[in-house]
Scaffold this active site. Sequence first.
Site, PDB file in Angstrom:
ATOM      1  N   PHE A 140       0.844  -1.086   0.217  1.00 53.97           N
ATOM      2  CA  PHE A 140       0.175   0.061   0.023  1.00 53.97           C
ATOM      3  C   PHE A 140       0.973   1.088   0.067  1.00 53.97           C
ATOM      4  CE2 PHE A 140      -2.128   3.623   1.365  1.00 53.97           C
ATOM      5  CZ  PHE A 140      -3.577   3.612   0.761  1.00 53.97           C
ATOM      6  N   ASP A 225       9.249   2.909   2.440  1.00 56.04           N
ATOM      7  CA  ASP A 225       8.077   3.734   2.489  1.00 56.04           C
ATOM      8  C   ASP A 225       7.596   3.664   3.902  1.00 56.04           C
ATOM      9  OD1 ASP A 225       5.428   4.697   3.086  1.00 56.04           O
ATOM     10  OD2 ASP A 225       4.724   3.972   1.175  1.00 56.04           O
ATOM     11  N   LYS A 254       2.061  11.249   7.501  1.00 54.08           N
ATOM     12  CA  LYS A 254       1.116  10.917   8.665  1.00 54.08           C
ATOM     13  C   LYS A 254       1.760  11.512   9.866  1.00 54.08           C
ATOM     14  CE  LYS A 254      -1.416   7.040   6.839  1.00 54.08           C
ATOM     15  NZ  LYS A 254      -0.832   5.805   5.954  1.00 54.08           N
TER      16      LYS A 254
HETATM   17  C1  LIG Z   1      -1.113   6.208   4.318  1.00 53.01           C
HETATM   18  C2  LIG Z   1       0.029   5.560   3.593  1.00 53.01           C
HETATM   19  C3  LIG Z   1       0.372   6.039   2.365  1.00 53.01           C
HETATM   20  C4  LIG Z   1      -0.379   7.038   1.693  1.00 53.01           C
HETATM   21  O1  LIG Z   1      -0.667   8.429   2.209  1.00 53.01           O
HETATM   22  P1  LIG Z   1      -1.717   9.406   2.223  1.00 53.01           P
HETATM   23  O2  LIG Z   1      -1.311  10.574   2.985  1.00 53.01           O
HETATM   24  O3  LIG Z   1      -2.858   8.641   2.543  1.00 53.01           O
HETATM   25  O4  LIG Z   1      -1.756   9.689   0.617  1.00 53.01           O
HETATM   26  C5  LIG Z   1       1.447   5.646   1.509  1.00 53.01           C
HETATM   27  N1  LIG Z   1       1.884   4.477   2.075  1.00 53.01           N
HETATM   28  C6  LIG Z   1       1.754   4.034   3.205  1.00 53.01           C
HETATM   29  C7  LIG Z   1       2.716   2.872   3.830  1.00 53.01           C
HETATM   30  C8  LIG Z   1       0.600   4.247   4.164  1.00 53.01           C
HETATM   31  O5  LIG Z   1       0.367   3.848   5.173  1.00 53.01           O
END
Ligand SMILES: *Cc1c(COP(=O)(O)O)cnc(C)c1O
Length: 398
Positions: A140, A225, A254
């Site tokens: 994700f 990520d 986040k």
């Molecule tokens: C939440 C998330 C994203 C995307 O972030 P947004 O601010 O919702 O665009 C990308 N990678 C990971 C691992 C995430 O948990």
Amino acid sequence: MDRQYYINLENEFGAHNYNPLDVVLNRGEGIWVWDVEGNKYMDCLAAYSAVNQGHCHPEIMRTMIEQAQKLTLTSRAFRNDQLGLFYQEICKLTNSHKVLPMNSGAEAVETVIKAARKWGYKIKGVPRDQAEIIVCENNFHGRTITIVGFSTNEISREGFGPFTPGFKIISFGDVNALEEAITPNTVAFMVEPIQGEAGVIIPPAGYLKEVKAVCEKNNMLLILDEIQTGLGRTGKILAEEHDGIEADLTLVGKALSGGFYPVSAVLSNTEVLGVLRPGEHGSTFGGNPLACAVARTAIKVLIDENMIENAAVMGEYLLSRLSEIKSPYIKEVRGKGLLIGVELIPEAGGARQFCEKMMARGVLCKETHENIIRFAPPLVITKDEIDWAMERIEKVLS
Ligand SMILES: *Cc1c(COP(=O)(O)O)cnc(C)c1O
């Protein structure tokens, strides 16, 4: 107004691209939130780890208000007095050399893809438009067209094509699969240290260390990520520390703002970000003084208030308590720090109904996929508060 009033408004006027629990919140403080009818809940999701510091953290709030009264947005056409300080502080915290600030997580992912491709053409010498990036099954990384194009989740992809070429998908946790997928045109491997959205999937011990060695050997970039795993969630500032490595490029978002404001960043350890020249990438809001001021305080309180150590200690405690539940429904409990997944057996009838029952008892969790409940409360949670939650969780799950 009762909650149904607000739910009806959302249903009538909003796009139905979410399936939220029917709780309508209007106040938060630390790990607690309240609904419009005055009921109190423990937030065990923490906005998918965006409020690691707890809701409405007073020091971040003070910064937000003070900065909002001074200067909010200049665009990057001009400089501002918060950006450089933010760069310096986040680099020191994460042992990075360069930063590129954006807003949402998906924008940070898009940015890192551009930077890695540019590095591939300029430095590695990959022929024009041939760059390949390897990613993992069940990843994700966000919701843009390019990102959902390399998702393996049908719901995320279906009906949104055509997609961006240049991505290869391999299984997560499998170093051999990575080695086999590499070609002379591979510029990067992008992976989550723990797959959060997939249901808190933890790779075999030492995976990232081996992956890092493979990337070095093949002159390609390791992109981690850490938008969900970063900034204390797993009990370290970055989850990469569990494997004792440093990625070439790291994504954070986040919790970078403690939930006050969308702030994300690409962090670079090599000089990969140096390949970008003026005009080649940007964002109107990226690096604005309000975002930078908020982020500076958000990372400061993580350290000052020992939230990262607390995540490690309380995470271990919550994991052990959840593992001890005697339940006919639970298949596995796994996690690192305060990122914990409880996987239910398929016959349990789905995680959603358990989340609804926990909500009725004052604990807010969200299912991820059919059968997994994620427990990821703010990092300021105490032992007593975990005990309070466990009393309720146990009743629902056993
Ligand atoms: C939440 C998330 C994203 C995307 O972030 P947004 O601010 O919702 O665009 C990308 N990678 C990971 C691992 C995430 O948990």
